[in-house]
Design an enzyme around this catalytic site. Sequence first.
Site, PDB file in Angstrom:
ATOM      1  N   ASP A  64       0.840  -1.202   0.000  1.00  0.00           N
ATOM      2  CA  ASP A  64       0.000   0.000   0.000  1.00  0.00           C
ATOM      3  C   ASP A  64       0.878   1.256   0.000  1.00  0.00           C
ATOM      4  O   ASP A  64       0.369   2.373  -0.022  1.00  0.00           O
ATOM      5  CB  ASP A  64      -1.004  -0.010   1.162  1.00  0.00           C
ATOM      6  CG  ASP A  64      -0.358  -0.130   2.517  1.00  0.00           C
ATOM      7  OD1 ASP A  64       0.880  -0.189   2.593  1.00  0.00           O
ATOM      8  OD2 ASP A  64      -1.101  -0.151   3.525  1.00  0.00           O
ATOM      9  N   SER A  65       2.222   1.044  -0.016  1.00  0.00           N
ATOM     10  CA  SER A  65       3.136   2.161  -0.277  1.00  0.00           C
ATOM     11  C   SER A  65       2.879   2.724  -1.670  1.00  0.00           C
ATOM     12  O   SER A  65       3.367   3.813  -1.994  1.00  0.00           O
ATOM     13  CB  SER A  65       4.592   1.701  -0.145  1.00  0.00           C
ATOM     14  OG  SER A  65       4.809   0.509  -0.866  1.00  0.00           O
ATOM     15  N   ASP A 114      -1.054  -6.026  -0.136  1.00  0.00           N
ATOM     16  CA  ASP A 114      -1.519  -5.413   1.109  1.00  0.00           C
ATOM     17  C   ASP A 114      -3.029  -5.221   1.078  1.00  0.00           C
ATOM     18  O   ASP A 114      -3.569  -4.667   0.106  1.00  0.00           O
ATOM     19  CB  ASP A 114      -0.898  -4.012   1.269  1.00  0.00           C
ATOM     20  CG  ASP A 114       0.345  -4.020   2.134  1.00  0.00           C
ATOM     21  OD1 ASP A 114       0.409  -4.832   3.083  1.00  0.00           O
ATOM     22  OD2 ASP A 114       1.244  -3.207   1.868  1.00  0.00           O
ATOM     23  N   LYS A 161      -1.333  -9.391   2.746  1.00  0.00           N
ATOM     24  CA  LYS A 161      -0.604  -8.957   3.939  1.00  0.00           C
ATOM     25  C   LYS A 161      -1.508  -8.048   4.762  1.00  0.00           C
ATOM     26  O   LYS A 161      -2.261  -7.247   4.210  1.00  0.00           O
ATOM     27  CB  LYS A 161       0.688  -8.229   3.546  1.00  0.00           C
ATOM     28  CG  LYS A 161       1.460  -7.659   4.755  1.00  0.00           C
ATOM     29  CD  LYS A 161       2.900  -7.336   4.425  1.00  0.00           C
ATOM     30  CE  LYS A 161       3.117  -6.009   3.780  1.00  0.00           C
ATOM     31  NZ  LYS A 161       2.679  -4.842   4.577  1.00  0.00           N
ATOM     32  N   GLU A 174      -1.552  -5.638   8.481  1.00  0.00           N
ATOM     33  CA  GLU A 174      -0.752  -5.019   9.539  1.00  0.00           C
ATOM     34  C   GLU A 174      -1.408  -5.205  10.904  1.00  0.00           C
ATOM     35  O   GLU A 174      -2.606  -4.950  11.052  1.00  0.00           O
ATOM     36  CB  GLU A 174      -0.605  -3.506   9.275  1.00  0.00           C
ATOM     37  CG  GLU A 174       0.207  -3.184   8.039  1.00  0.00           C
ATOM     38  CD  GLU A 174       0.426  -1.687   7.841  1.00  0.00           C
ATOM     39  OE1 GLU A 174       0.030  -0.877   8.714  1.00  0.00           O
ATOM     40  OE2 GLU A 174       0.985  -1.321   6.792  1.00  0.00           O
ATOM     41  N   GLU A 186       9.100  -4.288  10.481  1.00  0.00           N
ATOM     42  CA  GLU A 186       9.520  -2.988   9.942  1.00  0.00           C
ATOM     43  C   GLU A 186      10.087  -2.099  11.033  1.00  0.00           C
ATOM     44  O   GLU A 186       9.455  -1.873  12.067  1.00  0.00           O
ATOM     45  CB  GLU A 186       8.328  -2.300   9.251  1.00  0.00           C
ATOM     46  CG  GLU A 186       8.720  -0.940   8.678  1.00  0.00           C
ATOM     47  CD  GLU A 186       7.735  -0.383   7.654  1.00  0.00           C
ATOM     48  OE1 GLU A 186       6.790  -1.093   7.261  1.00  0.00           O
ATOM     49  OE2 GLU A 186       7.926   0.778   7.245  1.00  0.00           O
TER      50      GLU A 186
HETATM   51  O1  KIV Z   1       3.586  -1.133   1.654  1.00  0.00           O
HETATM   52  C1  KIV Z   1       4.763  -1.537   1.650  1.00  0.00           C
HETATM   53  O2  KIV Z   1       5.548  -1.267   0.722  1.00  0.00           O
HETATM   54  C2  KIV Z   1       5.207  -2.341   2.772  1.00  0.00           C
HETATM   55  C3  KIV Z   1       6.664  -2.679   2.842  1.00  0.00           C
HETATM   56  C4  KIV Z   1       7.455  -1.488   3.186  1.00  0.00           C
HETATM   57  C5  KIV Z   1       6.920  -3.814   3.754  1.00  0.00           C
HETATM   58  O3  KIV Z   1       4.433  -2.702   3.595  1.00  0.00           O
END
Ligand code: KIV
Length: 271
Positions: A51-52, A90, A120, A122, A189
């Site tokens: 989600d980056s 994510d 994924k 969190e 992280e």
């Molecule tokens: O969203 C992302 O890119 C991440 C990584 C930094 C692990 O969660």
Amino acid sequence: MSVHSEIKRITTHILQEMKNRGEKISCLTAYDYSMARIVDAAGVDLILVGDSASNVMAGHETTLPITLDQMIYHASSVVKGVKRALVVVDIPFGSYQGNSSEALRSAIRIMKESGAHAVKMEGGAEIKESIIRVLSAGIPVMGHLGLTPQSIYKFGTYSVRAKEDDEATKLIEDAKMLEQCGAFSVVLEKIPAVLTKKVSEQLTIPTVGIGAGPDADGQILVVHDMLGINKEFKPRFLRRYADLDTIMHEAIGQYVADVKAVDFPNAKESY
Ligand code: KIV
């Protein structure tokens, strides 16, 4: 036999075997077809549609605004470019924290509509029910502990997490809980390297670190950061493997100059 069928796809089981034999797992993010093709062909084991994308692709300050539909769009583009790596997506903020039914619905949409291989999520104990629900549908789950950017407004800063004993103890408990529930891996992280070592030794499933020192079972970076496309972001943990910002800037500047000088296109480049 086609060339494609000769490529052995990475599965969650293969990642586990890598940990078992002490082989480090290489991971990077990707958000689109072209980048995913390059990252995959270069041999990366796991590609995260993070989600980056909210920061890197959409220019938002945090990961919070990106939507489930937008994540599915990015993920389906990535999946088309990948022949070998495991593709993990994510689940974005607001699509699983509310309740476990919503978590399951979001995870199913990601798997069905993008063709990705895992999701994924969190958090630890606070999202346990959602993790169990998603896993019970046969969807592999990767956990994410330490600095969890979807909770940035709770933390207030992007600084290193779990430096104090209480938070470190909770992180270890959360990591064990994720393993017991059936998660196939956990991202750690921005936590102290000694804590990463402890968690990685105590878990049988692989850990993947970012800003978490050398002892995680694998490493992940945001691809735009490590390629030097996004030069403003320069945390201590980031190693830049290229300066694509400069290379692209110069190439595009040259193109502009050639167009202005009526040097492009030339006779050979014309029909
Ligand atoms: O969203 C992302 O890119 C991440 C990584 C930094 C692990 O969660």
